[in-house]
Design an enzyme around this catalytic site. Structure first.
Site, PDB file in Angstrom:
ATOM      1  N   HIS A  52      20.121 -27.751   8.421  1.00  0.00           N
ATOM      2  CA  HIS A  52      21.238 -26.731   8.553  1.00  0.00           C
ATOM      3  C   HIS A  52      22.617 -27.680   8.273  1.00  0.00           C
ATOM      4  CE1 HIS A  52      23.913 -23.774  10.364  1.00  0.00           C
ATOM      5  NE2 HIS A  52      24.256 -24.768  11.192  1.00  0.00           N
TER       6      HIS A  52
ATOM      7  N   ASP B 119      30.660 -25.258  12.801  1.00  0.00           N
ATOM      8  CA  ASP B 119      29.110 -24.965  12.576  1.00  0.00           C
ATOM      9  C   ASP B 119      29.179 -23.435  12.318  1.00  0.00           C
ATOM     10  OD1 ASP B 119      26.573 -24.319  12.993  1.00  0.00           O
ATOM     11  OD2 ASP B 119      25.944 -25.185  15.102  1.00  0.00           O
TER      12      ASP B 119
ATOM     13  N   CYS C 126      24.885 -21.342   5.317  1.00  0.00           N
ATOM     14  CA  CYS C 126      25.498 -22.286   5.989  1.00  0.00           C
ATOM     15  C   CYS C 126      26.319 -23.417   5.022  1.00  0.00           C
ATOM     16  CB  CYS C 126      24.573 -23.091   6.770  1.00  0.00           C
ATOM     17  SG  CYS C 126      22.983 -23.876   6.156  1.00  0.00           S
TER      18      CYS C 126
END
Length: 202
Positions: free
Chosen positions: A55, A72, A122
């Site tokens: 991620h 994030d 992401c």
């Protein structure tokens, strides 16, 4: 394959002219920021490189405001990040030698998710955030561009995935308008980052 590769992350940033101070892409062993007086950014994977990564998150340092930004796309808190990825924001901050006797570093992190857990986007969101940082510096989160995104409670199963899916549509439109590299590789990038790539909700 799902998500963006390290090369694709760099090429997207380059196409947006966002490589000034960009230290590169790193895995979970990122050594931290070490230069207090220069703008620095990085995109970090929560997993080890030899395992293909897990991620992406983005980091940015603004020496003028003495602020470190942590972004994030899924908005995980430190304990959630440790639970799901065995990764810690706290360790990341400690490794950055930015504090001085007369100045304390202010760490600013998003607390809401903007990406749906069903998508592999992401990396795209991280590139978008760094674009916002380079454009707005100390207001990396509090600007009209970033605030165009819907925020949601971080969860493996999002309470309202529809709004997060709208964020993804906004993201694709943004890159299509701003990035020649994205336009040239749109079909491939979308196929690797699209909604529904991961089974996380109905």
């Amino acid at each position: 394959m799902s998500g963006l590769s390290e090369k694709e992350v760099f090429l997207l940033l380059s196409s947006l002219q966002c490589t000034h101070g960009f230290l590169g892409t790193f895995d979970c062993r990122f050594p931290g920021f070490i230069n207090k007086v220069k703008v620095q950014t990085a995109i970090i994977n929560t997993g080890p490189r030899e395992q293909g990564g897990i991620h992406w998150i983005a980091l940015a340092w603004d020496p003028k405001s003495y602020q470190m930004f942590i972004f994030d796309p899924l908005g995980w808190k430190n304990d959630q990040l440790m639970k799901y990825y065995k990764f810690s924001y706290s360790n990341l901050i400690k490794r950055s030698a930015l504090s001085s006797p007369d100045k304390c570093v202010k760490v600013i992190k998003n607390s809401q998710s903007v990406q749906c857990t069903c998508a592999g986007s992401c990396g795209l969101f991280c590139v978008f955030f760094l674009y916002c940082f380079y454009k707005y510096k100390s207001n990396a989160f509090k600007n009209c561009l970033f605030q165009s995104l819907y925020g949601s409670i971080p969860s493996l199963t999002p309470p309202n995935p529809t709004n997060l899916h709208k964020n993804q549509d906004f993201l694709y439109k943004f890159f299509k308008e701003k990035s020649l590299y994205f336009r040239q590789n749109e079909e491939y990038i979308v196929s690797n980052t699209k909604i529904g790539l991961i089974k996380s909700h109905i």
